[in-house]
Design a protein around this motif. Structure first.
Motif, PDB file in Angstrom:
ATOM      1  N   LYS A 112      -0.376  -0.858  -9.733  1.00  0.00           N
ATOM      2  CA  LYS A 112      -1.257  -0.156  -8.808  1.00  0.00           C
ATOM      3  C   LYS A 112      -1.059  -0.608  -7.369  1.00  0.00           C
ATOM      4  O   LYS A 112      -1.019   0.218  -6.444  1.00  0.00           O
ATOM      5  CB  LYS A 112      -2.709  -0.375  -9.236  1.00  0.00           C
ATOM      6  N   ASP A 113      -0.934  -1.917  -7.137  1.00  0.00           N
ATOM      7  CA  ASP A 113      -0.797  -2.420  -5.765  1.00  0.00           C
ATOM      8  C   ASP A 113       0.482  -1.901  -5.115  1.00  0.00           C
ATOM      9  O   ASP A 113       0.465  -1.464  -3.950  1.00  0.00           O
ATOM     10  CB  ASP A 113      -0.806  -3.951  -5.777  1.00  0.00           C
ATOM     11  N   GLU A 114       1.587  -1.936  -5.852  1.00  0.00           N
ATOM     12  CA  GLU A 114       2.838  -1.441  -5.288  1.00  0.00           C
ATOM     13  C   GLU A 114       2.768   0.067  -5.024  1.00  0.00           C
ATOM     14  O   GLU A 114       3.272   0.559  -4.023  1.00  0.00           O
ATOM     15  CB  GLU A 114       3.996  -1.748  -6.239  1.00  0.00           C
ATOM     16  N   ALA A 115       2.114   0.808  -5.928  1.00  0.00           N
ATOM     17  CA  ALA A 115       1.992   2.248  -5.739  1.00  0.00           C
ATOM     18  C   ALA A 115       1.147   2.568  -4.512  1.00  0.00           C
ATOM     19  O   ALA A 115       1.473   3.489  -3.740  1.00  0.00           O
ATOM     20  CB  ALA A 115       1.382   2.885  -6.982  1.00  0.00           C
ATOM     21  N   GLU A 116       0.052   1.846  -4.316  1.00  0.00           N
ATOM     22  CA  GLU A 116      -0.771   2.079  -3.129  1.00  0.00           C
ATOM     23  C   GLU A 116      -0.018   1.729  -1.855  1.00  0.00           C
ATOM     24  O   GLU A 116      -0.205   2.375  -0.811  1.00  0.00           O
ATOM     25  CB  GLU A 116      -2.057   1.260  -3.236  1.00  0.00           C
ATOM     26  N   GLY A 117       0.869   0.729  -1.926  1.00  0.00           N
ATOM     27  CA  GLY A 117       1.693   0.416  -0.770  1.00  0.00           C
ATOM     28  C   GLY A 117       2.651   1.549  -0.430  1.00  0.00           C
ATOM     29  O   GLY A 117       2.851   1.888   0.747  1.00  0.00           O
TER      30      GLY A 117
END
Length: 784
Positions: free
Chosen positions: A154-159
């Motif tokens: 999720k964190d990488e996708a939001e980035g």
């Protein structure tokens, strides 16, 4: 939902399931997305946007190769193009070839390519950025974002999402369209609240730019998201605002049609408003002087009336549509309107009027030179003749139609003629092989052409033909296809009718088994259908992650090289490596026929030359009442109790064939049944009910002679049962003893020799099998 239409699916059955759209939409790089495709379904078919394909030669080549099941050729073409682009220094061509090559590898389920997909997409985006291909770079970043979300990063996708929004911040129009694309990604992921907020933000952005086309598209997306959340009032308010913002009469008519779809999705209480919306849509088409659009709205109204069994209203709408076509002077459209009237008359059993209108439609179609309308009209004439009992005329008309369609290479007409011809032949002779072949050929043609309505009729005719012949299994196969078609189209009336036919076919087959032996399956034996041969498998790589494979390999190596039963050096008697699963009682069946088949199987397995492979029989709901169940499944499942008695006899007479019986609760799904824990060795019968595993046990029956006797009768001492030795001591009276006397006589051996079977819960039925799930590739990349 609108029933009887030849369009793909009613919107009421589409917008409620984001998973369905996610499973059918194409690659992310193709024009359009799942949210846009669903929004287009809210429009009139004539107003829907046409999706254009890529004009890149490499892209077209790879698409054609994959469509023809030539994945190796697609991979080779993409690899060659990548090498050529590297040699020439073409950054954009190199990025496109690398993108396509990675997608083909994902299509082939290459685990290495899937694990490295995020890094590959990042490299492709950098190449597009170096080539100043801004739109392609954005598309690849959207792919990467969705892939990371689906794999729990999720964190990488939001980035990545922040990077996308930063790239388009300077271009307001591109930013608004990008917001819609991001909403589509969250829609596929199932995060409807986030998708709705992005769609509303895109609507406001388009409104600020005074872009009415973009505003209308964003409004449709917001309406779809509201429908997905069952918020009908919000969807109607959004469409109402979009209607007021539009000036084009045709677009207003299309929005009114969308509002009618929303009212239909609300159920019976919204049908009145749906008809009102369609009348307004027709008025807008009349103001726009668009007779084709008016005819389209009238057709929708007729279909909606027909779905509600309102035959007279549907007939009136068809007559109005016929008047509109006659005023336009278009013979083809007039023939189509006449054919709709024919269908309406056939539904009301008005065969005389249907025959007259079909002949008129055939004449108009010949004048217009439309083979499709001519074939449909001729097929309707043959069907009416067959209904009226004129078999000779129906056969003649069907053969003439078949010859005409073959001459003009019109396959849908050939299939329709084969259905009528096959039905006529089987009506005359239920064992006609030519009639069965005609229906089989019709099914094949309809499948190749993806004709949903024709496939429905062909399967229905084949199911009835097999039931009349007593071939229950083949008939059930086609009847299930008919049920699937009915459920897909929302046809409840015909669904119940097919269920009644299935029940009658099952009863007829059971009656035939009493006097006639079961015949081999025609379709399974290839008597009617030519054998297709082995089918190639596109899976070239393992779907199991490498980490799990390493664990399995390590566990196998720990125990050394395994020995099989065929190993001549093996000195121990190991159990067989295979098992026969007999699961006929889990689906529709005839009890007599099933028991005969099982006896044939056990007889074959008892031969000396056959290795003693165990048989596991699976039933549903047979023993539930003995395990505390208050209700049972359907009668078909419970009748498998006859198979339980047959198995007990087989164990006694043929003990060399091991047979195990597993009975599952009738409420368990096909996903829950494999999770039930296997019983230990030596337990031949097991029941899984109420999340517990039950085993049978023998218990002694309580004495029937002493069941209703009182305690004093069992001890003697008279009828009063008052004084005993203890009582006399307490009362301080005279002490005396009395000779015991038995009222029931001496105990006999027959009193304690009866036993019965009871089911005892011995443990939990389910258990955890896999602790973690493997990495799942992005849905947009796996589907083609």
């Amino acid at each position: 939902a609108f029933v009887g239409s030849e369009r793909e699916l009613p919107i009421a059955s589409i917008v409620m399931s984001a998973q369905v759209i996610a499973s059918i939409h194409g690659w992310r790089r193709q024009p359009g997305n799942a949210l846009q495709a669903t929004g287009e379904k809210l429009k009139l078919p004539s107003s829907q946007a046409k999706i254009t394909k890529h004009d890149d030669p490499l892209w077209v080549t790879v698409e054609e190769a994959l469509a023809n099941d030539s994945a190796d050729k697609a991979l080779a073409d993409a690899g060659a193009a990548l090498q050529k682009a590297k040699e020439s220094g073409d950054k954009k061509g190199q990025a496109t070839a690398m993108y396509l090559e990675s997608h083909v590898r994902v299509f082939l389920e290459d685990r290495t390519a899937i694990d490295k997909l995020a890094a590959t997409m990042k490299e492709v985006a950098e190449l597009y950025k170096a080539a100043n291909a801004r739109n392609e770079e954005l598309d690849v970043n959207k792919d990467t974002m969705e892939f990371l979300f689906l794999n729990g990063k999720k964190d990488e996708a939001e980035g990545v999402e922040k990077e996308i929004r930063a790239q388009v911040k300077s271009d307001k129009k591109l930013e608004a369209s990008t917001l819609l694309d991001l909403a589509a990604i969250y829609y596929v992921l199932g995060n409807l609240d986030k998708a709705k907020s992005l769609a509303d933000e895109a609507t406001a952005a388009f409104e600020g730019l005074k872009d009415k086309a973009g505003q209308g598209q964003a409004s449709l997306a917001s309406a779809v998201l509201s429908l997905s959340q069952q918020k009908f009032d919000d969807a109607l308010n959004i469409l109402e605002r979009s209607l007021q913002a539009q000036d084009d009469k045709k677009l207003k008519a299309s929005i009114q049609y969308a509002m009618s779809q929303v009212h239909c999705a609300m159920g019976p209480q919204g049908l009145g408003s749906a008809f009102s919306d369609l009348k307004k849509a027709r008025a807008f088409m009349q103001e726009a002087r668009d007779p084709e659009g008016e005819l389209e709205v009238l057709q929708v109204m007729q279909e909606l009336h027909a779905s509600q069994n309102q035959a007279s209203e549907a007939m009136a709408i068809n007559k109005e549509a016929l008047a509109v076509t006659q005023a336009s002077g278009d013979k083809k459209k007039e023939a189509q309107a006449l054919l709709r009237l024919v269908s309406a008359n056939l539904s009301t059993q008005n065969e005389i009027e249907a025959l007259r209108l079909a002949e008129e439609a055939e004449s108009k179609a010949k004048e217009a030179g439309d083979i499709a309308c001519e074939a449909e009209a001729s097929s309707n004439i043959a069907e009416v003749l067959l209904r009226r009992g004129d078999k000779a005329a129906a056969l003649k008309r069907a053969r003439e139609l078949l010859a005409l369609c073959r001459e003009k290479s019109y396959e849908p007409g050939q299939a329709a003629a084969m259905v009528v011809l096959g039905s006529a032949l089987l009506n005359d002779n239920a064992q006609s092989a030519e009639g069965m072949r005609c229906l089989q050929d019709a099914v094949r043609i309809y499948k190749e052409s993806n004709d949903f309505v024709g496939l429905y009729s062909a399967h229905f005719a084949l199911a009835n033909a097999y039931f009349v012949r007593g071939d229950l299994e083949d008939g059930l196969t086609h009847a299930r296809e008919v049920l699937s078609c009915c459920r897909r189209n929302g046809d409840k009336v015909n669904e119940e009718f097919v269920k009644q036919n299935i029940e009658r076919g099952r009863q007829y087959a059971a009656a035939m088994r009493l006097t006639q032996a079961k015949r081999p399956s025609n379709e399974s034996a290839g008597i009617l259908l030519p054998p297709s041969g082995p089918q190639p498998c596109n899976t070239r790589f393992s779907r199991i992650p490498g980490s799990l494979l390493n664990i399995v390999a390590a566990g196998r190596n720990y125990w050394g090289v395994p020995r099989t039963i065929e190993d001549p050096t093996a000195d121990d008697d190991r159990p067989p490596c295979h098992t026969i699963i007999w699961a006929h009682p889990m689906s529709d069946h005839s009890t007599t026929q099933m028991c005969l088949d099982f006896m044939h199987l056990v007889g074959a397995m008892a031969k000396n030359e056959v290795s003693k492979i165990p048989i596991i029989v699976q039933t549903r709901g047979v023993q539930e009442r003995w395990c505390g169940g208050m209700t049972q499944g359907n009668m078909t499942s419970v009748m498998a109790v006859a198979l339980w008695g047959l198995i007990k006899t087989c164990r006694t007479e043929i003990p060399q064939v091991p047979i195990m019986v597993l009975d599952f609760a009738h409420g368990l799904t096909t996903a829950q049944i494999p999770r039930q824990l296997k019983p230990p060795l030596g337990v031949p019968e097991t029941v899984y009910f109420n999340k517990s595993r039950w085993e049978p046990q023998l218990v002694a029956v309580k004495s029937l002679l002493r069941a209703d006797l009182k305690r004093d009768s069992m001890q003697g001492g008279g009828a009063g049962g008052g004084s005993t030795m203890d009582d006399s001591k307490k009362q301080g009276g005279q002490k005396f003893s009395r000779k015991p006397f038995s009222w029931v006589g001496p105990s006999i051996k027959m009193d304690y020799c009866w036993y019965t079977q009871e089911w005892k819960a011995v443990g939990a039925a389910e258990g955890e099998i896999i602790a973690t799930d493997p990495v799942v590739p992005v849905r947009a990349l796996r589907q083609y």
